[in-house]
Write a protein that holds these residues in place. Structure first.
Motif, PDB file in Angstrom:
ATOM      1  N   UNK A  30       0.829  -1.208   0.000  1.00  0.00           N
ATOM      2  CA  UNK A  30       0.000   0.000   0.000  1.00  0.00           C
ATOM      3  C   UNK A  30       0.861   1.255   0.000  1.00  0.00           C
ATOM      4  N   UNK A  31       1.989   1.229   0.722  1.00  0.00           N
ATOM      5  CA  UNK A  31       2.920   2.368   0.690  1.00  0.00           C
ATOM      6  C   UNK A  31       3.415   2.601  -0.731  1.00  0.00           C
ATOM      7  N   UNK A  32       3.811   1.528  -1.409  1.00  0.00           N
ATOM      8  CA  UNK A  32       4.296   1.650  -2.784  1.00  0.00           C
ATOM      9  C   UNK A  32       3.247   2.284  -3.686  1.00  0.00           C
ATOM     10  N   UNK A  33       1.996   1.908  -3.490  1.00  0.00           N
ATOM     11  CA  UNK A  33       0.928   2.445  -4.319  1.00  0.00           C
ATOM     12  C   UNK A  33       0.618   3.894  -4.060  1.00  0.00           C
ATOM     13  N   UNK A  34       1.042   4.414  -2.904  1.00  0.00           N
ATOM     14  CA  UNK A  34       0.736   5.794  -2.539  1.00  0.00           C
ATOM     15  C   UNK A  34       1.913   6.755  -2.704  1.00  0.00           C
ATOM     16  N   UNK A  35       3.057   6.259  -3.168  1.00  0.00           N
ATOM     17  CA  UNK A  35       4.194   7.156  -3.367  1.00  0.00           C
ATOM     18  C   UNK A  35       3.837   8.204  -4.422  1.00  0.00           C
ATOM     19  N   UNK A  36       3.959   9.494  -4.118  1.00  0.00           N
ATOM     20  CA  UNK A  36       3.623  10.527  -5.104  1.00  0.00           C
ATOM     21  C   UNK A  36       4.471  10.383  -6.361  1.00  0.00           C
ATOM     22  N   UNK A  37       3.884  10.548  -7.537  1.00  0.00           N
ATOM     23  CA  UNK A  37       4.644  10.360  -8.780  1.00  0.00           C
ATOM     24  C   UNK A  37       5.771  11.365  -8.969  1.00  0.00           C
ATOM     25  N   UNK A  38       5.715  12.496  -8.268  1.00  0.00           N
ATOM     26  CA  UNK A  38       6.786  13.489  -8.418  1.00  0.00           C
ATOM     27  C   UNK A  38       7.860  13.350  -7.336  1.00  0.00           C
ATOM     28  N   UNK A  39       7.820  12.272  -6.544  1.00  0.00           N
ATOM     29  CA  UNK A  39       8.786  12.087  -5.459  1.00  0.00           C
ATOM     30  C   UNK A  39      10.044  11.392  -5.971  1.00  0.00           C
TER      31      UNK A  39
ATOM     32  N   UNK B 141       8.407  -4.149  -5.868  1.00  0.00           N
ATOM     33  CA  UNK B 141       9.109  -3.683  -7.070  1.00  0.00           C
ATOM     34  C   UNK B 141       8.159  -3.616  -8.259  1.00  0.00           C
ATOM     35  N   UNK B 142       7.340  -4.651  -8.424  1.00  0.00           N
ATOM     36  CA  UNK B 142       6.392  -4.654  -9.540  1.00  0.00           C
ATOM     37  C   UNK B 142       5.429  -3.482  -9.449  1.00  0.00           C
ATOM     38  N   UNK B 143       5.010  -3.142  -8.231  1.00  0.00           N
ATOM     39  CA  UNK B 143       4.077  -2.027  -8.053  1.00  0.00           C
ATOM     40  C   UNK B 143       4.711  -0.683  -8.392  1.00  0.00           C
ATOM     41  N   UNK B 144       6.052  -0.608  -8.324  1.00  0.00           N
ATOM     42  CA  UNK B 144       6.744   0.666  -8.554  1.00  0.00           C
ATOM     43  C   UNK B 144       7.414   0.756  -9.924  1.00  0.00           C
ATOM     44  N   UNK B 145       7.233  -0.245 -10.766  1.00  0.00           N
ATOM     45  CA  UNK B 145       7.906  -0.237 -12.069  1.00  0.00           C
ATOM     46  C   UNK B 145       7.522   0.981 -12.907  1.00  0.00           C
ATOM     47  N   UNK B 146       6.302   1.441 -12.765  1.00  0.00           N
ATOM     48  CA  UNK B 146       5.855   2.581 -13.567  1.00  0.00           C
ATOM     49  C   UNK B 146       6.030   3.921 -12.855  1.00  0.00           C
ATOM     50  N   UNK B 147       6.604   3.900 -11.640  1.00  0.00           N
ATOM     51  CA  UNK B 147       6.837   5.163 -10.940  1.00  0.00           C
ATOM     52  C   UNK B 147       7.913   5.940 -11.698  1.00  0.00           C
ATOM     53  N   UNK B 148       7.639   7.186 -12.083  1.00  0.00           N
ATOM     54  CA  UNK B 148       8.564   7.903 -12.971  1.00  0.00           C
ATOM     55  C   UNK B 148       9.875   8.320 -12.331  1.00  0.00           C
ATOM     56  N   UNK B 149       9.955   8.400 -11.013  1.00  0.00           N
ATOM     57  CA  UNK B 149      11.150   8.979 -10.391  1.00  0.00           C
ATOM     58  C   UNK B 149      11.836   8.063  -9.366  1.00  0.00           C
ATOM     59  N   UNK B 150      11.236   6.956  -9.014  1.00  0.00           N
ATOM     60  CA  UNK B 150      11.814   6.081  -7.996  1.00  0.00           C
ATOM     61  C   UNK B 150      12.856   5.142  -8.593  1.00  0.00           C
ATOM     62  N   UNK B 151      14.067   5.168  -8.025  1.00  0.00           N
ATOM     63  CA  UNK B 151      15.079   4.167  -8.343  1.00  0.00           C
ATOM     64  C   UNK B 151      14.805   2.929  -7.496  1.00  0.00           C
TER      65      UNK B 151
END
Length: 252
Positions: free
Chosen positions: A104-113, A125-135
């Motif tokens: 749930x934390x991964x799903x709520x990370x702001x896209x500009x963070x 990791x799979x939940x964050x693959x499309x996050x534009x700024x997270x390494x």
């Protein structure tokens, strides 16, 4: 008193007082401690209590499998996750545990963070693959299917080579006496390894975990900064923890 009546009495004590002390109940009922211990063994076998030295504590409902856990208090986990996200600073490095609250934390990370996320959870990791700024850094090892995370010697060794500003750690049991607990020994060891690599560790625990215990201790209270929970502030466990100096962050 019949065995069924003793069983009901023990369950009532667990619900009201949050623990059973075998010698005290035996004295109260005028029976042997062995009889009470046998009753507690039977209740533990049914998953109704967690036996500890001298008695028992309420068993955590969160020790079921990963798929089943996804349907347990999803609203509470989302509230806890939202409060946890507020702790993540731009440019920071986060160690994110596995489990449904971490997801749930991964799903709520702001896209500009802008941030770096280190995890041993393939689902995170799979939940964050499309996050534009997270390494993303995935720690590998034997996959513990019950929780969908890597653990074991290889995963612990990998964890020892990273460091982070913040660790968000999930547990299945939160109790002032038993500490922070979970249901598997290897998973507990992995959680300790993750927490040891962060400047600050916060515990994520939705309300159903508060006041309960699981078989394996993860950390004592002096190894964490605080607890994030949606449990009511007047919960007896939270009152005891606050009195002991544990910082409690409310998730609304």
């Amino acid at each position: 008193m019949l065995a069924a009546e003793r069983r009901d009495h023990l369950l009532d004590l667990l619900a009201r007082e949050g623990k059973v002390v075998a010698k005290d109940v035996a004295a109260e009922l005028g029976i042997s401690e062995d009889s009470i211990r046998r009753d507690l063994r039977d209740l533990a076998a049914e998953g109704l209590c967690q036996r500890v030295y001298g008695g028992a504590l309420p068993a955590s409902p969160a020790v079921v499998g990963y798929a089943e856990r996804q349907s347990v208090t999803p609203g509470g986990k989302r509230r806890v996750a939202a409060a946890a996200v507020d702790l993540i600073r731009p440019g920071g490095t986060l160690i994110l545990d596995g489990g449904t609250t971490a997801l749930a934390v991964a799903g709520l990370l702001p896209p500009d963070l802008d941030c770096t996320v280190i995890t041993h959870s393939p689902t995170v990791v799979a939940a964050l693959l499309d996050h534009p700024r997270a390494e993303l850094f995935l720690l590998g090892g034997r996959i513990f299917k019950h929780s969908a995370v890597a653990c074991g010697a290889a995963a612990v060794e990998a964890a020892q080579n990273v460091s982070a500003d913040l660790c968000l750690l999930g547990v299945t049991g939160v109790h002032p006496d038993a500490g922070l607990t979970t249901g598997d020994a290897d998973e507990a060891a992995m959680k300790r390894a993750l927490a040891a690599r962060a400047a600050e560790t916060w515990i994520l625990a939705s309300a159903e975990k508060i006041g309960t215990a699981s078989p394996f201790r993860v950390l004592p209270w002096d190894r964490v900064v605080g607890l994030i929970t949606d449990a009511a502030p007047d919960h007896p466990t939270l009152e005891r923890l606050a009195a002991a100096g544990v910082e409690i962050r409310r998730a609304n």
